[in-house]
Scaffold this motif. Structure first.
Motif, PDB file in Angstrom:
ATOM      1  N   TRP A 223       4.140 -11.538   4.603  1.00 47.04           N
ATOM      2  CA  TRP A 223       3.544 -10.229   4.323  1.00 47.04           C
ATOM      3  C   TRP A 223       3.134  -9.524   5.625  1.00 47.04           C
ATOM      4  O   TRP A 223       3.296  -8.313   5.755  1.00 47.04           O
ATOM      5  CB  TRP A 223       2.322 -10.376   3.404  1.00 47.04           C
ATOM      6  CG  TRP A 223       2.727 -10.412   1.967  1.00 47.04           C
ATOM      7  CD1 TRP A 223       2.713 -11.478   1.120  1.00 47.04           C
ATOM      8  CD2 TRP A 223       3.242  -9.317   1.205  1.00 47.04           C
ATOM      9  NE1 TRP A 223       3.187 -11.133  -0.109  1.00 47.04           N
ATOM     10  CE2 TRP A 223       3.528  -9.802  -0.103  1.00 47.04           C
ATOM     11  CE3 TRP A 223       3.517  -7.981   1.482  1.00 47.04           C
ATOM     12  CZ2 TRP A 223       4.048  -8.996  -1.092  1.00 47.04           C
ATOM     13  CZ3 TRP A 223       4.034  -7.175   0.478  1.00 47.04           C
ATOM     14  CH2 TRP A 223       4.295  -7.676  -0.791  1.00 47.04           C
ATOM     15  N   PHE A 224       2.621 -10.301   6.550  1.00 42.80           N
ATOM     16  CA  PHE A 224       2.236  -9.714   7.837  1.00 42.80           C
ATOM     17  C   PHE A 224       3.454  -9.086   8.523  1.00 42.80           C
ATOM     18  O   PHE A 224       3.402  -7.955   9.018  1.00 42.80           O
ATOM     19  CB  PHE A 224       1.619 -10.802   8.735  1.00 42.80           C
ATOM     20  CG  PHE A 224       1.262 -10.305  10.110  1.00 42.80           C
ATOM     21  CD1 PHE A 224       0.114  -9.556  10.315  1.00 42.80           C
ATOM     22  CD2 PHE A 224       2.088 -10.580  11.195  1.00 42.80           C
ATOM     23  CE1 PHE A 224      -0.206  -9.085  11.585  1.00 42.80           C
ATOM     24  CE2 PHE A 224       1.778 -10.104  12.469  1.00 42.80           C
ATOM     25  CZ  PHE A 224       0.627  -9.369  12.656  1.00 42.80           C
ATOM     26  N   VAL A 225       4.561  -9.834   8.502  1.00 44.39           N
ATOM     27  CA  VAL A 225       5.794  -9.330   9.128  1.00 44.39           C
ATOM     28  C   VAL A 225       6.281  -8.074   8.413  1.00 44.39           C
ATOM     29  O   VAL A 225       6.690  -7.092   9.050  1.00 44.39           O
ATOM     30  CB  VAL A 225       6.886 -10.440   9.121  1.00 44.39           C
ATOM     31  CG1 VAL A 225       8.255  -9.868   9.415  1.00 44.39           C
ATOM     32  CG2 VAL A 225       6.533 -11.519  10.133  1.00 44.39           C
ATOM     33  N   ILE A 226       6.198  -8.081   7.093  1.00 45.69           N
ATOM     34  CA  ILE A 226       6.685  -6.919   6.323  1.00 45.69           C
ATOM     35  C   ILE A 226       5.794  -5.696   6.583  1.00 45.69           C
ATOM     36  O   ILE A 226       6.284  -4.605   6.875  1.00 45.69           O
ATOM     37  CB  ILE A 226       6.726  -7.249   4.811  1.00 45.69           C
ATOM     38  CG1 ILE A 226       7.842  -8.262   4.537  1.00 45.69           C
ATOM     39  CG2 ILE A 226       6.942  -5.986   3.987  1.00 45.69           C
ATOM     40  CD1 ILE A 226       7.831  -8.850   3.125  1.00 45.69           C
ATOM     41  N   ILE A 227       4.496  -5.880   6.509  1.00 40.07           N
ATOM     42  CA  ILE A 227       3.585  -4.728   6.630  1.00 40.07           C
ATOM     43  C   ILE A 227       3.600  -4.163   8.054  1.00 40.07           C
ATOM     44  O   ILE A 227       3.742  -2.951   8.249  1.00 40.07           O
ATOM     45  CB  ILE A 227       2.149  -5.112   6.189  1.00 40.07           C
ATOM     46  CG1 ILE A 227       2.146  -5.347   4.670  1.00 40.07           C
ATOM     47  CG2 ILE A 227       1.149  -4.010   6.551  1.00 40.07           C
ATOM     48  CD1 ILE A 227       0.875  -5.948   4.128  1.00 40.07           C
TER      49      ILE A 227
ATOM     50  N   ILE B 270       0.633  -4.696  -4.137  1.00 38.73           N
ATOM     51  CA  ILE B 270       1.632  -5.652  -4.649  1.00 38.73           C
ATOM     52  C   ILE B 270       1.206  -7.072  -4.280  1.00 38.73           C
ATOM     53  O   ILE B 270       1.269  -7.991  -5.076  1.00 38.73           O
ATOM     54  CB  ILE B 270       3.032  -5.341  -4.067  1.00 38.73           C
ATOM     55  CG1 ILE B 270       3.536  -3.989  -4.593  1.00 38.73           C
ATOM     56  CG2 ILE B 270       4.037  -6.443  -4.416  1.00 38.73           C
ATOM     57  CD1 ILE B 270       4.787  -3.493  -3.912  1.00 38.73           C
ATOM     58  N   ARG B 271       0.757  -7.215  -3.051  1.00 33.98           N
ATOM     59  CA  ARG B 271       0.360  -8.541  -2.579  1.00 33.98           C
ATOM     60  C   ARG B 271      -0.842  -9.068  -3.359  1.00 33.98           C
ATOM     61  O   ARG B 271      -0.901 -10.242  -3.726  1.00 33.98           O
ATOM     62  CB  ARG B 271       0.027  -8.464  -1.088  1.00 33.98           C
ATOM     63  CG  ARG B 271       0.005  -9.826  -0.474  1.00 33.98           C
ATOM     64  CD  ARG B 271      -0.554  -9.848   0.909  1.00 33.98           C
ATOM     65  NE  ARG B 271      -0.996 -11.209   1.201  1.00 33.98           N
ATOM     66  CZ  ARG B 271      -1.858 -11.529   2.136  1.00 33.98           C
ATOM     67  NH1 ARG B 271      -2.397 -10.597   2.871  1.00 33.98           N
ATOM     68  NH2 ARG B 271      -2.189 -12.772   2.346  1.00 33.98           N
ATOM     69  N   SER B 272      -1.806  -8.178  -3.627  1.00 36.24           N
ATOM     70  CA  SER B 272      -3.004  -8.633  -4.344  1.00 36.24           C
ATOM     71  C   SER B 272      -2.663  -9.018  -5.781  1.00 36.24           C
ATOM     72  O   SER B 272      -3.209  -9.964  -6.326  1.00 36.24           O
ATOM     73  CB  SER B 272      -4.076  -7.544  -4.316  1.00 36.24           C
ATOM     74  OG  SER B 272      -3.637  -6.435  -5.062  1.00 36.24           O
ATOM     75  N   ARG B 273      -1.730  -8.298  -6.403  1.00 35.32           N
ATOM     76  CA  ARG B 273      -1.294  -8.645  -7.764  1.00 35.32           C
ATOM     77  C   ARG B 273      -0.614 -10.010  -7.775  1.00 35.32           C
ATOM     78  O   ARG B 273      -0.797 -10.795  -8.677  1.00 35.32           O
ATOM     79  CB  ARG B 273      -0.321  -7.590  -8.286  1.00 35.32           C
ATOM     80  CG  ARG B 273      -1.028  -6.396  -8.925  1.00 35.32           C
ATOM     81  CD  ARG B 273      -0.023  -5.341  -9.308  1.00 35.32           C
ATOM     82  NE  ARG B 273       0.938  -5.846 -10.282  1.00 35.32           N
ATOM     83  CZ  ARG B 273       0.806  -5.714 -11.595  1.00 35.32           C
ATOM     84  NH1 ARG B 273      -0.246  -5.091 -12.087  1.00 35.32           N
ATOM     85  NH2 ARG B 273       1.712  -6.199 -12.428  1.00 35.32           N
TER      86      ARG B 273
END
Lengths: 461, 300
Positions: free
Chosen positions: B222-226, B294-297
C-alpha cells in the motif's frame, strides 16, 4: 553554469584590446556617438572606488564579444570588475524574475524582444537616461524606434537598443548542392522552384528513409513569413485577435503538408531538429533567420554554405518578403544600487555609442542588418555574405515579434499537420480559437505588424 | 513523577519546532498558492488584481490543455503505479529467492535511480530515437535476420500514440529500483517458518506467494501504491527532459506539473498556475483518500 571572466588570465588581452581600441578610429569623436550622445572617457568612475558588476547573458556566442567589451572597459577603469555570467536559457528568465525585484540580480542583463511586455509591466528595466542616448536621435537613426518596436506598450518608455534587424534567408549546404548537380542558376526564387530543388537534394537510405531532407525550417517562422508574403497580417487591425482562418494561412500550411506528405522531402525527425539538423548536415537547405550565420560559424565551421533570399510565392518581394525581428541588447537593472547603475550605464554608453561595436559585434557577427542608418552603407556590410543579401529586401520586411504563447500555438498547428495532413480547415479553426483565448489574457501585446512600410500593399480588413 | 524543566522544555519545544517547520514550509506556501489562485498574478506585474474563480473556470471549462494534461497525468500515473507495482513485486520476490548474487541484482535494479535524469534521458534518446535509435534499428535487423517482415520505424517519442508509453517505460526504468528495495525489505522480514511450514504441507511456490507473501507485505504494498500515485501525478522531469520542455508531440506528454511550470514561469501567469496547482492538490487528495478508504475496508 556560470562562466566568470578571468581578469588575471586576460591581462595581456586587456592591454592589447585597450591599445587597439584607443588607437582605432572607433574611439575617435565620430566613432563614439552612435547613440547621439558622444562617449567621453572619464578620469574615473565610481570615484575610483572598486566596484563589481554582473552582466548576464544566455548565448555563449555573444558572451565572447561581451567579454571583450568588458575587458576594454576594465582597461579604461581598473577599479571596475565586470563578470559576464552565462545562464542557460531555461533558467535565465525565472532567475531574473526572482532576483531582479529582490535587488540581487545582475546590474546588466541581455534582454529578449519576446519578453519585453512582461518586463515592461514589471518595471524590471531602467529607462535609458538622456545622458547616454538621445531619444530623438534613436528615433531618427536607429531602426525599430519609430516603428514602435522598442517602446514599452503602455508607458512608451525605452530601455534598450536593437542589435540589428534579422530577416529570414534560405541557407544552402553548398557541397550537397554541387553534388546534386545544381548550379547558381537553380537557386529558387519561388515556392514551386523551392520544392523542385528540395526534391533533388533529398537523400534516402536503402529503406527509403530520409537521411538528408531536401528542405527544413522552423514551422512557426515559415507560417509567419509565408502569410506575410501573401499580403496577410497575422492579427486583425486591433492587434487583439488572430487571423488564422483565411486562404493565405491555409496556403502556408498546405506548403508544409505538401513537402512532408506529397513530396516527402522532409519528415518529422528532421523537422524537429530545425537549425541544429542543418548544422548536423541532416538537411540540405534551411529557411531560418539570419542569426543562423553566427550559429553556423560557431557550431559548423567546416560546413560550406551559402545564403540566398527567401523564395516567395511568385518570386516577387511584394507585398512583403517576410518578417523582421529585432534582437535587443542589454538593459540596466533598476533595482541595482545607485553606484552599480551609474557604472552600468557608463558601460552601456561605452559599448553602444561605439560605431564599430554596433556594426561588427552586434550586427554583422550575428547576421543582422546594422541597426543604425549611418552604418548601413559601411563597406563591411557589402562584404558580409549574409547581410549583403538582406540589404536589398530590408524595406519589405514586416516588423513584428510574436508573443511566446502565439509562437507555441503556431508550432502546435504545424506539428499537427506534419503528423496528419487531413482537415486543414478544422485545424485552422481550432488554432484560431485557441490563439484568441491566449491573446485575451493580456491587453498589452506589442503587435505592430501594421506599421509595415508597405502597408498599402497588404490585405486590409 | 516530577518532570524536569529540561524534559518539559523538550516536550514543548520538539513539537513547536516541527510545527513551525510545517507552518513555514507547508501551510504558508499552500495558503499563499491558494490565495494567488484567485488573482491574475505575476510577481513582476504592476496590475495584479483579483479575478474570483476565473482562473478555475478557465482551467475547467476553457483551457483544453488543462484537460489534456490531466488525462496525461492520470495515464502516466496508471501505467506507472499498476505496471510499476506489479513489476517491482515480481522482481523483488525473484531477488528474495536468489541464493547467490542477490546484492548484485539489487544494485543492478537500483542503479537507474542513481543516474541524474538528464544523463538518463540522453541514454534513453540513444535507445528510442526513431531514426537512429538502437531499439528500432535492432528490431529491424533482427526481423531481417529471422526472415520476418521488416520492423517498421516507430516514432516512440514523436507520435501521439507512442510518446506516453515511452515516457512510462522511462519512468519505470528510472524509479523501479526504490520500489523493489521497499518490497524486498518487506518480503525478507517475513519469518521463514511460514514458508517452511507451507512447504511441508505441500503448498506450491505460487500459492506461497499468493497466500503468504502478499498478505504479509500488504502495508509495504500500500505504501508503494500510495506514494507511487502521489509521485506519478506530480510527474515533471521525465516529460520535461525527454521532450525538451515541450511536452509534445501535440501536448501528448504534457503533465499537469509541466502545465503549471509553463503557465507560471514561461507565461508569467502565476495566478492561473496556482489554480491548476490547487486542482492537482485536490485531485491527489481525493485519490489518496479513496485509496486509504479501500485499505481501511480491507483491514476491517
Amino acid at each position: 553554469m556560470k562562466i566568470h571572466l578571468n581578469r588575471g588570465a586576460g591581462m595581456l588581452a586587456s592591454v592589447l584590446t585597450a591599445f587597439m581600441l584607443l588607437s582605432s578610429p572607433a574611439f575617435s569623436d565620430e566613432g563614439m556617438q552612435a547613440t547621439g550622445v558622444k562617449y567621453v572617457k572619464k578620469d574615473q568612475v565610481n570615484n575610483g572606488e572598486p566596484i563589481k558588476l554582473e552582466y548576464w547573458e544566455w548565448s555563449g556566442q555573444r558572451a565572447e564579444y561581451q567579454r571583450k567589451w568588458a575587458e576594454a572597459y576594465m582597461a579604461q577603469y581598473p577599479n571596475v570588475e565586470i563578470d559576464v555570467v552565462l545562464q542557460p536559457w531555461p533558467s535565465y528568465w525565472p532567475a531574473l524574475i526572482t532576483n531582479v525585484p529582490a535587488g540581487k540580480g545582475p546590474a546588466l542583463y541581455h534582454m529578449h524582444a519576446s519578453k519585453m511586455s512582461e518586463f515592461c509591466d514589471g518595471n524590471l528595466m531602467a529607462p535609458i537616461p538622456s545622458s547616454v542616448a538621445d531619444p530623438q536621435h534613436l528615433n531618427e537613426h536607429w531602426i525599430g524606434f519609430s516603428e514602435g518596436a522598442m517602446a514599452c506598450p503602455k508607458s512608451g518608455s525605452i530601455h534598450t537598443v536593437p542589435m540589428g534587424a534579422m530577416m529570414p534567408l534560405l541557407f544552402i549546404n553548398k557541397n550537397m548542392w554541387d553534388t546534386a548537380g545544381l548550379s547558381d542558376s537553380d537557386i529558387p526564387s519561388t515556392w514551386t522552384e523551392l520544392r523542385a530543388v528540395a526534391t533533388k537534394l533529398t537523400q534516402r537510405d536503402s529503406r527509403g528513409r530520409i537521411t538528408v531532407a531536401g528542405l527544413s525550417f522552423d514551422g512557426q517562422e515559415w507560417i509567419q513569413n509565408a502569410v506575410y508574403q501573401q499580403g496577410r497580417y497575422l492579427f486583425d487591425a486591433t492587434g487583439t485577435k488572430a487571423q488564422v482562418q483565411n486562404p493565405e494561412y491555409k496556403a502556408a500550411l498546405q506548403f508544409i503538408s505538401d513537402v512532408v506528405h506529397e513530396d516527402k522531402i522532409l519528415d518529422q525527425e528532421v523537422a524537429e531538429e530545425r537549425h541544429e539538423g542543418f548544422a548536423a548536415k541532416k538537411s540540405a537547405m534551411y529557411i531560418g533567420f539570419s542569426w543562423l550565420a553566427g550559429y553556423l560559424s560557431a557550431n559548423a565551421a567546416d560546413m560550406n554554405w551559402i545564403a540566398s533570399a527567401l523564395p516567395t510565392p511568385d518570386g516577387s518581394n511584394e507585398p512583403a518578403y517576410g518578417n523582421i525581428r529585432f534582437a535587443v541588447e542589454a538593459v540596466v537593472n533598476p533595482f541595482a544600487s545607485e553606484a552599480e547603475q551609474a557604472v552600468a550605464w557608463d558601460f552601456w554608453h561605452f559599448n553602444y555609442a561605439n560605431d564599430l561595436t554596433v556594426l561588427e559585434d552586434m550586427a554583422l557577427f550575428n547576421g543582422f542588418l546594422p541597426p543604425v542608418d549611418t552604418l548601413v552603407d559601411a563597406p563591411q556590410v557589402g562584404e558580409n555574405a549574409v547581410v549583403s543579401v538582406l540589404a536589398p529586401v530590408g524595406q519589405y520586411g514586416v516588423i513584428n515579434d510574436l508573443p511566446n504563447v502565439i509562437r507555441e500555438e503556431q508550432l502546435e498547428l504545424v506539428t499537427a499537420v506534419i503528423l496528419d495532413p487531413s482537415d486543414l480547415d478544422g485545424k485552422l479553426a481550432a488554432s484560431e480559437k485557441k490563439q484568441n483565448v491566449l491573446l485575451s489574457k493580456r491587453d498589452d501585446w506589442n503587435i505592430i505588424e501594421r506599421n509595415y512600410g508597405h502597408n498599402d500593399k497588404m490585405i486590409q480588413d | 513523577m516530577k518532570i524536569s524543566t529540561r524534559n518539559r522544555l523538550f516536550v514543548i519545544g520538539a513539537p513547536l519546532v516541527a510545527g513551525l517547520f510545517f507552518l513555514i514550509w507547508f501551510i504558508l506556501p499552500i495558503g499563499w498558492t491558494m490565495g494567488i489562485s484567485f488573482f491574475e498574478y505575476s510577481p513582476i506585474a504592476s496590475d495584479n488584481h483579483a479575478v474570483g474563480f476565473q482562473n478555475y473556470i478557465e482551467a475547467l471549462f476553457e483551457d483544453d490543455t488543462f484537460w489534456k494534461a490531466t488525462v496525461n497525468s492520470l495515464y502516466f500515473a496508471f501505467g506507472n503505479v499498476v505496471l510499476g507495482t506489479v513489476l517491482a513485486l515480481v522482481i523483488a520476490n525473484a531477488i528474495a529467492s536468489l541464493q547467490v548474487f542477490q546484492n548484485l541484482a539489487k544494485f543492478v535494479y537500483f542503479m537507474p535511480t542513481l543516474f541524474t535524469i538528464v544523463a538518463a534521458a540522453v541514454v534513453w534518446d540513444e535507445i528510442f530515437h526513431p531514426r537512429y535509435g538502437i531499439l528500432n534499428n535492432g528490431l529491424f535487423f533482427l526481423t531481417q535476420a529471422l526472415g520476418l517482415p521488416a520492423f517498421p520505424e516507430i516514432g516512440w517519442t514523436t507520435t501521439t500514440f507512442w510518446s506516453m508509453p515511452t515516457i512510462i517505460l522511462f519512468g519505470l526504468w528510472k524509479y523501479l529500483g526504490i520500489r523493489i528495495i521497499i518490497l524486498l525489505a518487506a518480503i525478507e522480514a517475513i519469518p521463514k517458518m511460514y514458508y517452511e511450514a507451507a512447504t511441508v504441507d505441500g503448498v506450491t511456490q505460487r500459492q506461497q506467494f499468493r497466500y503468504i507473501t502478499i498478505p504479509l507485505i500488504k502495508p509495504a504494498l500500500w505504501f508503494v501504491i500510495i506514494t507511487g500515485l502521489i509521485n506519478s501525478l506530480q510527474v515533471f522531469e521525465p516529460m520535461y527532459v525527454i521532450t525538451e520542455g515541450v511536452g509534445g508531440p501535440l501536448r501528448s506528454t504534457m503533465s499537469l506539473v509541466m502545465l503549471i511550470n509553463k503557465s507560471g514561469f514561461e507565461y508569467q501567469r502565476f495566478g492561473y498556475a496556482a489554480s491548476v496547482s490547487m486542482l492537482l492538490f485536490a485531485m491527489i487528495m481525493v485519490l489518496t483518500i479513496v485509496l486509504f478508504w479501500i485499505r481501511s475496508r480491507e483491514k476491517d
